[in-house]
Design a protein around this motif. Structure first.
Motif, mmCIF file in Angstrom:
data_model
loop_
_atom_site.group_PDB
_atom_site.id
_atom_site.type_symbol
_atom_site.label_atom_id
_atom_site.label_comp_id
_atom_site.label_asym_id
_atom_site.label_seq_id
_atom_site.Cartn_x
_atom_site.Cartn_y
_atom_site.Cartn_z
ATOM 1 N N VAL A 31 -21.118 32.565 -99.023
ATOM 2 C CA VAL A 31 -20.758 32.581 -100.436
ATOM 3 C C VAL A 31 -20.435 31.181 -100.949
ATOM 4 O O VAL A 31 -20.857 30.797 -102.043
ATOM 5 N N LEU A 32 -19.707 30.407 -100.160
ATOM 6 C CA LEU A 32 -19.315 29.070 -100.595
ATOM 7 C C LEU A 32 -20.335 27.997 -100.230
ATOM 8 O O LEU A 32 -20.089 26.813 -100.476
ATOM 9 N N GLU A 33 -21.459 28.417 -99.620
ATOM 10 C CA GLU A 33 -22.531 27.494 -99.248
ATOM 11 C C GLU A 33 -22.006 26.373 -98.343
ATOM 12 O O GLU A 33 -22.261 25.195 -98.577
ATOM 13 N N LEU A 34 -21.269 26.747 -97.295
ATOM 14 C CA LEU A 34 -20.704 25.759 -96.372
ATOM 15 C C LEU A 34 -21.688 25.300 -95.317
ATOM 16 O O LEU A 34 -21.378 24.416 -94.537
ATOM 17 N N GLY A 35 -22.817 25.899 -95.273
ATOM 18 C CA GLY A 35 -23.826 25.460 -94.316
ATOM 19 C C GLY A 35 -24.277 26.592 -93.419
ATOM 20 O O GLY A 35 -23.512 27.488 -93.087
ATOM 21 N N VAL A 36 -25.537 26.508 -93.049
ATOM 22 C CA VAL A 36 -26.128 27.523 -92.195
ATOM 23 C C VAL A 36 -25.614 27.395 -90.771
ATOM 24 O O VAL A 36 -25.533 28.381 -90.052
ATOM 25 N N TYR A 37 -25.230 26.196 -90.376
ATOM 26 C CA TYR A 37 -24.812 25.965 -88.993
ATOM 27 C C TYR A 37 -23.296 25.963 -88.807
ATOM 28 O O TYR A 37 -22.814 26.324 -87.734
ATOM 29 N N VAL B 222 -23.013 40.051 -94.798
ATOM 30 C CA VAL B 222 -23.191 38.655 -95.203
ATOM 31 C C VAL B 222 -24.550 38.491 -95.878
ATOM 32 O O VAL B 222 -25.577 38.871 -95.315
ATOM 33 N N PRO B 223 -24.568 37.902 -97.077
ATOM 34 C CA PRO B 223 -25.820 37.842 -97.837
ATOM 35 C C PRO B 223 -26.822 36.777 -97.376
ATOM 36 O O PRO B 223 -27.983 36.857 -97.734
ATOM 37 N N ASN B 224 -26.415 35.799 -96.601
ATOM 38 C CA ASN B 224 -27.321 34.720 -96.197
ATOM 39 C C ASN B 224 -28.024 35.099 -94.895
ATOM 40 O O ASN B 224 -27.438 35.055 -93.817
ATOM 41 N N ILE B 225 -29.292 35.444 -94.985
ATOM 42 C CA ILE B 225 -30.040 35.916 -93.822
ATOM 43 C C ILE B 225 -30.280 34.793 -92.805
ATOM 44 O O ILE B 225 -30.272 35.026 -91.593
ATOM 45 N N GLU B 226 -30.459 33.562 -93.280
ATOM 46 C CA GLU B 226 -30.688 32.445 -92.365
ATOM 47 C C GLU B 226 -29.444 32.184 -91.505
ATOM 48 O O GLU B 226 -29.546 31.962 -90.295
ATOM 49 N N GLU B 227 -28.289 32.239 -92.114
ATOM 50 C CA GLU B 227 -27.036 32.069 -91.383
ATOM 51 C C GLU B 227 -26.848 33.178 -90.348
ATOM 52 O O GLU B 227 -26.464 32.924 -89.202
ATOM 53 N N ASN B 228 -27.162 34.409 -90.732
ATOM 54 C CA ASN B 228 -27.058 35.544 -89.807
ATOM 55 C C ASN B 228 -28.010 35.386 -88.626
ATOM 56 O O ASN B 228 -27.647 35.673 -87.477
ATOM 57 N N MET B 229 -29.219 34.942 -88.918
ATOM 58 C CA MET B 229 -30.202 34.801 -87.841
ATOM 59 C C MET B 229 -29.840 33.660 -86.893
ATOM 60 O O MET B 229 -30.051 33.771 -85.684
ATOM 61 N N MET B 230 -29.287 32.571 -87.413
ATOM 62 C CA MET B 230 -28.857 31.483 -86.539
ATOM 63 C C MET B 230 -27.686 31.918 -85.668
ATOM 64 O O MET B 230 -27.603 31.551 -84.500
ATOM 65 N N PHE B 231 -26.797 32.733 -86.229
ATOM 66 C CA PHE B 231 -25.672 33.238 -85.436
ATOM 67 C C PHE B 231 -26.168 34.173 -84.338
ATOM 68 O O PHE B 231 -25.814 34.020 -83.169
ATOM 69 N N GLY C 86 -29.241 34.501 -83.254
ATOM 70 C CA GLY C 86 -30.277 33.903 -82.429
ATOM 71 C C GLY C 86 -29.753 32.993 -81.337
ATOM 72 O O GLY C 86 -30.195 33.070 -80.192
ATOM 73 N N ILE C 87 -28.783 32.142 -81.649
ATOM 74 C CA ILE C 87 -28.305 31.215 -80.614
ATOM 75 C C ILE C 87 -26.845 30.825 -80.756
ATOM 76 O O ILE C 87 -26.121 30.772 -79.770
ATOM 77 N N LEU C 88 -26.364 30.549 -81.943
ATOM 78 C CA LEU C 88 -25.035 29.957 -82.082
ATOM 79 C C LEU C 88 -23.897 30.919 -81.781
ATOM 80 O O LEU C 88 -22.782 30.479 -81.526
ATOM 81 N N GLY C 89 -24.155 32.201 -81.781
ATOM 82 C CA GLY C 89 -23.113 33.175 -81.461
ATOM 83 C C GLY C 89 -22.950 33.413 -79.976
ATOM 84 O O GLY C 89 -21.838 33.515 -79.459
ATOM 85 N N TRP C 90 -24.060 33.500 -79.264
ATOM 86 C CA TRP C 90 -23.973 33.808 -77.828
ATOM 87 C C TRP C 90 -23.990 32.574 -76.945
ATOM 88 O O TRP C 90 -23.623 32.636 -75.776
ATOM 89 N N TYR C 91 -24.409 31.428 -77.455
ATOM 90 C CA TYR C 91 -24.497 30.223 -76.636
ATOM 91 C C TYR C 91 -23.155 29.820 -76.010
ATOM 92 O O TYR C 91 -23.118 29.479 -74.823
ATOM 93 N N PRO C 92 -22.035 29.833 -76.751
ATOM 94 C CA PRO C 92 -20.771 29.436 -76.118
ATOM 95 C C PRO C 92 -20.350 30.345 -74.968
ATOM 96 O O PRO C 92 -19.644 29.896 -74.063
ATOM 97 N N LEU D 83 -32.200 16.666 -87.518
ATOM 98 C CA LEU D 83 -30.779 16.801 -87.874
ATOM 99 C C LEU D 83 -30.143 18.014 -87.194
ATOM 100 O O LEU D 83 -28.985 17.952 -86.769
ATOM 101 N N ALA D 84 -30.881 19.100 -87.077
ATOM 102 C CA ALA D 84 -30.361 20.279 -86.383
ATOM 103 C C ALA D 84 -30.130 19.980 -84.904
ATOM 104 O O ALA D 84 -29.133 20.427 -84.322
ATOM 105 N N ASN D 85 -31.019 19.212 -84.282
ATOM 106 C CA ASN D 85 -30.838 18.827 -82.880
ATOM 107 C C ASN D 85 -29.616 17.938 -82.693
ATOM 108 O O ASN D 85 -28.863 18.117 -81.732
ATOM 109 N N ILE D 86 -29.417 17.007 -83.584
ATOM 110 C CA ILE D 86 -28.230 16.143 -83.504
ATOM 111 C C ILE D 86 -26.967 16.972 -83.661
ATOM 112 O O ILE D 86 -25.993 16.798 -82.914
ATOM 113 N N THR D 87 -26.997 17.906 -84.598
ATOM 114 C CA THR D 87 -25.844 18.781 -84.801
ATOM 115 C C THR D 87 -25.579 19.629 -83.564
ATOM 116 O O THR D 87 -24.426 19.797 -83.148
ATOM 117 N N PHE D 88 -26.623 20.144 -82.947
ATOM 118 C CA PHE D 88 -26.446 20.965 -81.753
ATOM 119 C C PHE D 88 -25.899 20.145 -80.584
ATOM 120 O O PHE D 88 -25.049 20.618 -79.830
#
Length: 165
Positions: free
Chosen positions: A26-32, A69-78, A80-86, A139-144
């Motif tokens: 909602v606040l557009e804080l970022g997909v990652y 959550v309305p942002n499908i890209e954020e949901n898919m990143m969660f 897909g990898i960012l939720g289970w990776y830790p 940029l996504a690789n650097i962030t990861f």
């Protein structure tokens, strides 16, 4: 009493993760950013209880985020990898150092490219230039890489913060 505490802790973790994901959309804080913070919270559950508990928190969060959550890209990143990776980061860290970096980046890039290809071709067919796609992937690789480096420190800080409760 221990199972009741574990259930309450897990439920509150799911609620906090869904709230962070919703605010991120909602606040557009970022997909990652929001999925990464949620991954830290889920890893803290795994540190406190067990891997099975953190996997159930991840699954519940992923399902509720797909619904709420309305942002499908954020949901898919969660999901897909960012939720289970830790949760599985200690398994990746057991691999020798140079192979570990290659495996982690290969996994991240594969999932990210598949998600972005799905989003671009199916859900929002927009024309992006090749330069823009490559720069976003760099940029996504650097962030990861930064996330992977900071993850143990963030888990430690969250554990100290949550130990008060």
């Amino acid at each position: 009493m221990n199972s009741a505490k574990r259930m309450a802790y897990s439920s509150m973790s799911v609620a906090l993760c869904v709230l962070l994901m919703f605010l991120g959309a909602v606040l557009e804080l970022g997909v990652y950013a929001a999925p990464m913070l949620c991954g830290v919270i889920i890893a803290c559950v795994g540190e406190r209880y067990a891997k099975g508990t953190s996997l159930s928190v991840f699954a519940a969060t992923a399902i509720l985020c797909l619904i709420l959550v309305p942002n499908i890209e954020e949901n898919m990143m969660f999901a897909g990898i960012l939720g289970w990776y830790p949760i599985f980061k200690p398994k990746f860290d057991a691999v020798p150092k140079y192979v570990r970096i290659i495996v982690k980046l290969l996994l991240f890039n594969t999932v990210t490219i598949l998600i972005q290809a799905f989003l671009i071709n199916v859900l929002m067919p927009e024309v992006l230039t090749t330069t823009m796609i490559i720069s976003l992937l760099v940029l996504a690789n650097i962030t990861f890489i930064l996330y992977d480096y900071c993850l143990p420190r963030m888990i430690y800080l969250f554990k100290r913060l949550l130990a008060r409760f």
